[in-house]
Write an enzyme that holds these catalytic residues in place. Structure first.
Site, short mmCIF file in Angstrom:
data_model
loop_
_atom_site.label_atom_id
_atom_site.label_comp_id
_atom_site.label_asym_id
_atom_site.label_seq_id
_atom_site.Cartn_x
_atom_site.Cartn_y
_atom_site.Cartn_z
N GLY A 1 0.80 -1.22 0.00
CA GLY A 1 0.00 0.00 0.00
C GLY A 1 0.83 1.26 0.00
O GLY A 1 0.35 2.34 0.34
N SER B 1 2.51 -5.86 -5.47
CA SER B 1 1.78 -6.90 -6.22
C SER B 1 2.51 -7.25 -7.51
O SER B 1 2.60 -8.43 -7.88
CB SER B 1 0.34 -6.49 -6.48
OG SER B 1 0.29 -5.29 -7.17
N GLU C 1 -3.69 -8.74 -12.84
CA GLU C 1 -4.36 -7.60 -12.18
C GLU C 1 -5.74 -7.37 -12.79
O GLU C 1 -6.72 -7.18 -12.08
CB GLU C 1 -3.54 -6.31 -12.33
CG GLU C 1 -2.17 -6.35 -11.68
CD GLU C 1 -2.19 -6.01 -10.20
OE1 GLU C 1 -3.24 -5.63 -9.69
OE2 GLU C 1 -1.12 -6.15 -9.56
N ASP D 1 4.42 -1.23 -13.87
CA ASP D 1 4.94 -1.89 -12.67
C ASP D 1 5.54 -3.25 -13.00
O ASP D 1 6.63 -3.60 -12.55
CB ASP D 1 3.83 -2.08 -11.63
CG ASP D 1 3.17 -0.76 -11.26
OD1 ASP D 1 3.71 0.29 -11.66
OD2 ASP D 1 2.13 -0.78 -10.58
N TYR E 1 -8.98 4.48 -9.36
CA TYR E 1 -7.95 4.28 -10.40
C TYR E 1 -8.61 3.92 -11.72
O TYR E 1 -8.32 4.51 -12.76
CB TYR E 1 -6.98 3.16 -9.97
CG TYR E 1 -5.91 2.86 -11.00
CD1 TYR E 1 -4.67 3.47 -10.93
CD2 TYR E 1 -6.14 1.96 -12.04
CE1 TYR E 1 -3.68 3.20 -11.89
CE2 TYR E 1 -5.16 1.69 -12.99
CZ TYR E 1 -3.94 2.30 -12.91
OH TYR E 1 -2.97 2.04 -13.84
C1 GLA Z 1 -0.22 1.96 -10.69
C2 GLA Z 1 -0.45 1.09 -11.92
C3 GLA Z 1 0.48 1.47 -13.07
C4 GLA Z 1 0.48 2.97 -13.34
C5 GLA Z 1 0.64 3.75 -12.02
C6 GLA Z 1 0.50 5.23 -12.21
O1 GLA Z 1 1.03 1.70 -10.14
O2 GLA Z 1 -0.28 -0.26 -11.62
O3 GLA Z 1 0.17 0.76 -14.24
O4 GLA Z 1 -0.68 3.35 -14.01
O5 GLA Z 1 -0.30 3.33 -11.04
O6 GLA Z 1 1.52 5.72 -13.00
#
Ligand code: GLA
Length: 397
Positions: free
Chosen positions: A137, A143, A175, A187, A239
């Site tokens: 978090g 993750s 995801e 990520d 998000y």
């Molecule tokens: C999260 C998502 C990424 C990206 C970021 C913001 O980490 O997993 O794919 O969108 O937010 O840059």
């Protein structure tokens, strides 16, 4: 998610390669009376380029020295036996779609198995124990580290020959399809491709990328994260709404992605979109320019420009994209007051860390001031996390 506080016990591991690995090995022997292979992957930082990945734009991440380690051994059955050491929780599941486990941590592993199978990978059951030291978090992609560890390991253990981009996509699809987050690729890309001492500039439309050696210390700067300890949680969060806003605007512009759109184009369609969607798109279009500016500046060793763009990103994320929170704005303001070169929210937002580029001679004063001022206002200090750019997914010796 209820398990978050327990999971953070992982921070107590001082060295990812020794203590954590030993504890995993001990538990593995106790549970399964055998020894497996060790695999690891990393969390990530992102210097600049937030919420640009799913818009086909640029990102600038690097893997860090905090991540996940898993010991894994094939068990000759069609079941996965998994133990999450930090949570002290065991879970067993099959590999068919209807076998999805209920524990959220196990769904990441299950999702990786399923996405591998969907790509034609022939896999069977295995035993595993894993642990991590990426704070959950905190916007550092715990993750993705978990997904990449297992995607890499399955590819290795079953000799599947899946390329590294596809391993990253396996994590991303996990995801989307098993965890409810419609994330971009940043990520998982960073976690799979990370290289010690290097950031990576990834073009999320063409998927071309380049390593950028990144040694701020040589230029008299340090990079440090301040974790506000406000839990960011992307599952079921706004998000996905942010992504939907961007997609709506791109559609009105007649484009696949927002990438490449100009402010003039946005102004021209302003009356066809909601005020909220307009603000979201304004941030994304500005962010695309900022990433490119930062790349140019880094090549010239111009860290002042890098820092200036970081602040602009922070306030764009706060005011236009509305993914900040009071605590993160407060940390960015303190940084500015202390003469810190650049400071901004890192990752998806809604809590987590700021990333700060600070001159070495100002570092101690900044950390002291940030801790004291934050504690006075919010009753606890932010957690200071020095950034060490490290390798991504790998098999350990
Ligand atoms: C999260 C998502 C990424 C990206 C970021 C913001 O980490 O997993 O794919 O969108 O937010 O840059």
């Amino acid at each position: 998610m209820e398990e978050i506080p327990k999971y953070e016990k992982a921070n107590h591991y001082k060295s990812i390669n020794i203590t954590m690995k030993q504890k995993i090995a001990e538990k593995f022997r106790t549970l399964y009376q055998s020894e497996g292979d060790f695999f690891a992957s990393a969390g990530r930082i992102n210097l600049i380029g937030e919420h640009t990945d799913y818009n086909g734009g640029f990102v600038f991440p690097g893997a860090i020295d905090k991540g996940i380690i898993a010991e894994i051994k094939l068990n000759g059955t069609d079941k996965v036996h998994a133990f999450a050491l930090d949570l002290d929780e065991y879970c067993e599941f099959g590999l068919n779609e209807e076998d999805a486990p209920s524990q959220s941590w196990a769904r990441y592993i299950f999702g990786v198995c399923r996405e591998t199978i969907k790509r034609g990978g022939k896999i069977s059951g295995f035993n595993t124990v894993f642990a991590g030291d990426v704070p959950l978090g905190a916007g550092m992609s715990s993750s993705a580290a978990l997904e990449s560890t297992f995607a890499f390991a399955l590819n290795y253990l079953f000799d599947l020959g899946i390329d590294k981009f596809e391993l990253a996509r396996i994590g991303q699809s996990t995801e989307h399809n098993y965890c409810g987050v419609n994330c971009g690729i940043m990520d998982q890309f960073a976690s799979v491709f990370g290289k010690k001492g290097n950031l990576m500039r990834l073009d999320c439309r063409s998927m071309e990328f380049a390593y950028f050696p990144f040694n701020p210390e040589e230029h008299g700067y340090k990079l440090v994260l301040l974790n506000s300890c406000v839990k960011h949680e992307l599952v079921g969060s706004p998000y996905n709404d942010r992504r939907a806003s961007c997609e709506r605007v791109a559609k009105v512009l007649g484009q696949e992605f927002l990438r490449g759109a100009s402010m003039d184009q946005l102004e021209a369609i302003k009356d066809q979109i909601s005020d909220e969607d307009y603000l979201r798109a304004r941030y994304v279009i500005g962010e695309e320019r900022r990433v490119l500016d930062v790349c140019d500046a880094l090549e010239k060793g111009d860290y002042e420009t890098v820092g200036a763009r970081m602040y602009e990103t922070h306030w764009g994320m706060s005011k236009d994209y509305e993914v900040s929170c009071e605590e993160l704005d407060f940390l960015a303001e303190i940084a500015k007051d202390c003469g810190v070169t650049g400071s901004r929210i890192m990752g998806g937002g809604f809590g987590g860390c700021t990333i700060n580029l600070v001159k070495k001679e100002l570092y101690d004063a900044f950390i002291t001031k940030a801790k004291a001022a934050f504690a006075e206002k919010y009753g606890h200090e932010p957690i200071v996390i020095p950034v060490v750019i490290s390798d991504g997914a790998r098999k350990l010796d």
